[in-house]
Design a protein around this motif. Structure first.
Motif, short mmCIF file in Angstrom:
data_model
loop_
_atom_site.label_atom_id
_atom_site.label_comp_id
_atom_site.label_asym_id
_atom_site.label_seq_id
_atom_site.Cartn_x
_atom_site.Cartn_y
_atom_site.Cartn_z
N THR A 238 -16.90 -17.88 -29.22
CA THR A 238 -17.50 -16.66 -29.74
C THR A 238 -16.42 -15.86 -30.44
N HIS A 239 -16.70 -15.46 -31.67
CA HIS A 239 -15.79 -14.61 -32.44
C HIS A 239 -16.63 -13.50 -33.06
N GLY A 240 -16.38 -12.28 -32.62
CA GLY A 240 -17.11 -11.15 -33.19
C GLY A 240 -18.61 -11.25 -33.00
N GLY A 241 -19.03 -11.82 -31.91
CA GLY A 241 -20.46 -11.95 -31.63
C GLY A 241 -21.11 -13.20 -32.22
N ALA A 242 -20.39 -13.90 -33.10
CA ALA A 242 -20.93 -15.13 -33.70
C ALA A 242 -20.44 -16.34 -32.90
N LEU A 243 -21.29 -17.34 -32.80
CA LEU A 243 -20.97 -18.56 -32.08
C LEU A 243 -20.57 -19.67 -33.05
N TYR A 244 -19.55 -20.43 -32.65
CA TYR A 244 -19.06 -21.53 -33.47
C TYR A 244 -18.88 -22.78 -32.61
N PRO A 245 -19.38 -23.93 -33.09
CA PRO A 245 -19.15 -25.17 -32.33
C PRO A 245 -17.71 -25.64 -32.53
N VAL A 246 -17.04 -25.97 -31.43
CA VAL A 246 -15.68 -26.48 -31.48
C VAL A 246 -15.72 -28.01 -31.45
N GLY A 247 -16.59 -28.55 -30.62
CA GLY A 247 -16.76 -30.00 -30.51
C GLY A 247 -17.96 -30.30 -29.63
N PHE A 248 -18.62 -31.41 -29.91
CA PHE A 248 -19.78 -31.80 -29.12
C PHE A 248 -20.01 -33.29 -29.27
N GLY A 249 -20.73 -33.86 -28.31
CA GLY A 249 -21.02 -35.28 -28.35
C GLY A 249 -21.60 -35.72 -27.02
N VAL A 250 -21.49 -37.01 -26.76
CA VAL A 250 -22.04 -37.56 -25.52
C VAL A 250 -21.02 -38.49 -24.86
#
Length: 169
Positions: free
Chosen positions: A18-30
């Motif tokens: 979270t930066h300044g109320g906005a969400l950002y994906p850093v990494g994802f997968g399975v």
């Protein structure tokens, strides 16, 4: 924030910031353990979550709680997969937060009865993800987003309470 959608055959993971109320994906997968003995699959889940924690350095773990399954064996396997993921996070010193699947869906879709395609769609929209998103990764993103929203609400409520207390003095 590390979100986990546990499963004995496929475990989704996602880290968001979270930066300044906005969400950002850093990494994802399975994490897909090889077929075989349950103990070996659990070890792979543990190692996979530990690897994600080491590489992406989240500050906390949010995980779906066990839902009431029609099949007791499925519920037990899900619980074991959750345990492996929680142990990996706990070993790294991360605090653990649990959310009911309905609460996660309500937080990100607006309906506790949303289906997987709705969750996938909302995660792609909220996080501005253009590539296709595996269902288990989308569910993990949803858990992380749910926790982030919950923490933002807690922080906002705490700040309002402190301001009210200061004004009353």
């Amino acid at each position: 924030m590390l979100g986990i959608d546990p499963g004995s055959r496929v475990t989704g993971f996602a880290v968001v910031e979270t930066h300044g109320g906005a969400l950002y994906p850093v990494g994802f997968g399975v994490i897909r353990p090889a077929a075989g003995e349950m103990a070996a699959r659990l070890a792979e889940i543990f190692a996979g979550v530990a690897r994600v924690v080491a590489e992406l350095r989240p500050e906390a773990l949010a995980i779906e709680s066990v839902f009431l399954a029609r099949n007791a064996q499925s519920a037990l396997k899900l619980g074991q997969a959750r345990g492996a993921a929680i142990c990996a996070a706990a070993q790294a010193g991360l605090p653990v937060f649990e959310y009911a699947p309905r609460a996660v869906k309500l937080a990100v879709v607006g309906s506790g009865r949303a289906d997987k395609t709705q969750v996938q769609h909302m995660m792609r929209q909220i996080l501005r993800i253009e590539e296709p998103l595996a269902a288990d990764a989308a569910d993990a993103l949803a858990v992380a987003v749910c926790h982030s929203h919950t923490e933002q609400t807690r922080g906002y409520s705490s700040r309002r309470l402190a301001a009210a207390q200061d004004a009353a003095r």
